[in-house]
Design an enzyme around this catalytic site. Sequence first.
Site, PDB file in Angstrom:
ATOM      1  N   SER A   1     -20.213  66.248  10.244  1.00  9.48           N
ATOM      2  CA  SER A   1     -20.275  67.710  10.129  1.00  9.48           C
ATOM      3  C   SER A   1     -20.270  68.325  11.520  1.00  9.48           C
ATOM      4  CB  SER A   1     -21.559  68.116   9.387  1.00  9.48           C
ATOM      5  OG  SER A   1     -21.775  69.515   9.475  1.00  9.48           O
TER       6      SER A   1
ATOM      7  N   TYR B   1     -30.836  67.280   8.019  1.00 10.71           N
ATOM      8  CA  TYR B   1     -29.403  67.069   7.798  1.00 10.71           C
ATOM      9  C   TYR B   1     -28.661  66.944   9.125  1.00 10.71           C
ATOM     10  CZ  TYR B   1     -24.709  67.875   5.871  1.00 10.71           C
ATOM     11  OH  TYR B   1     -23.388  67.751   5.507  1.00 10.71           O
TER      12      TYR B   1
END
Length: 244
Positions: free
Chosen positions: A136, A149
């Site tokens: 990401s 995350y």
Amino acid sequence: MQISFSGLRALVTGAGKGIGRDTVKALRDSGAQVVAVSRTKEDLVSLSKERPGIEPVCVDLGDWEATERALGNIGPIDLLVNNAAVLLEQPFLEVSKEAFDRTINVNLRSVIQVSQMVAKGMIARGVPGSIVNVSSIVSRAAIFCLTSYSSTKGAMDMLTKIMALELGPHKIRVNTVNPTVVLTHMGRRVTNHTELAKYLKERTPLNKFAEVEDVVNSILFLLSDKSAMTNGSGILVDGGYLAC
């Protein structure tokens, strides 16, 4: 650019929804045999109807022992997509042990475990292979409330480089895709935060978020021989967000 995976066998984690689900479909449509791994049985049932012939495996990748039982004898794999992830939003000062452990176990530890299984099989067979880890842009850019995350995605980027370094001599390539917000069920949790979504989109030169297809196309490229000299690298699917 036509890509064929005929005669190859792929394994995709987090195959029930979003990027993983569409990756399974694209691989199947490109001729690959596909092992689809998800913890949600209903998703695997519906996916099997959409793409008959896939091999569904229902397991929670956050459980090391269960994963070993489910995938320890999965057989030869040529292509691996580590896509499974959980996103638990908490401000830094409120991060709990349970949330952090769960995120680490699914987003990072399972990548090590599943990749070890697959890579050992490739090495034993003496065949080349390709592994793609779905990371990401938050591995490189900080966003509020994504401590757990973001930490796993930052670690995944370095893990990918280490894997590329150690597995490269065995002709196994390892790379990442690093998308911005993708319009999946998980991604829409971010877009539901109106001000954050507005900020992210305005900072993106293309002024939009990614579609699932944008990420899947990059995954297929990295899996294929079209990227034969790409190893330990990453494709930013971010519309230019990190260029600013």
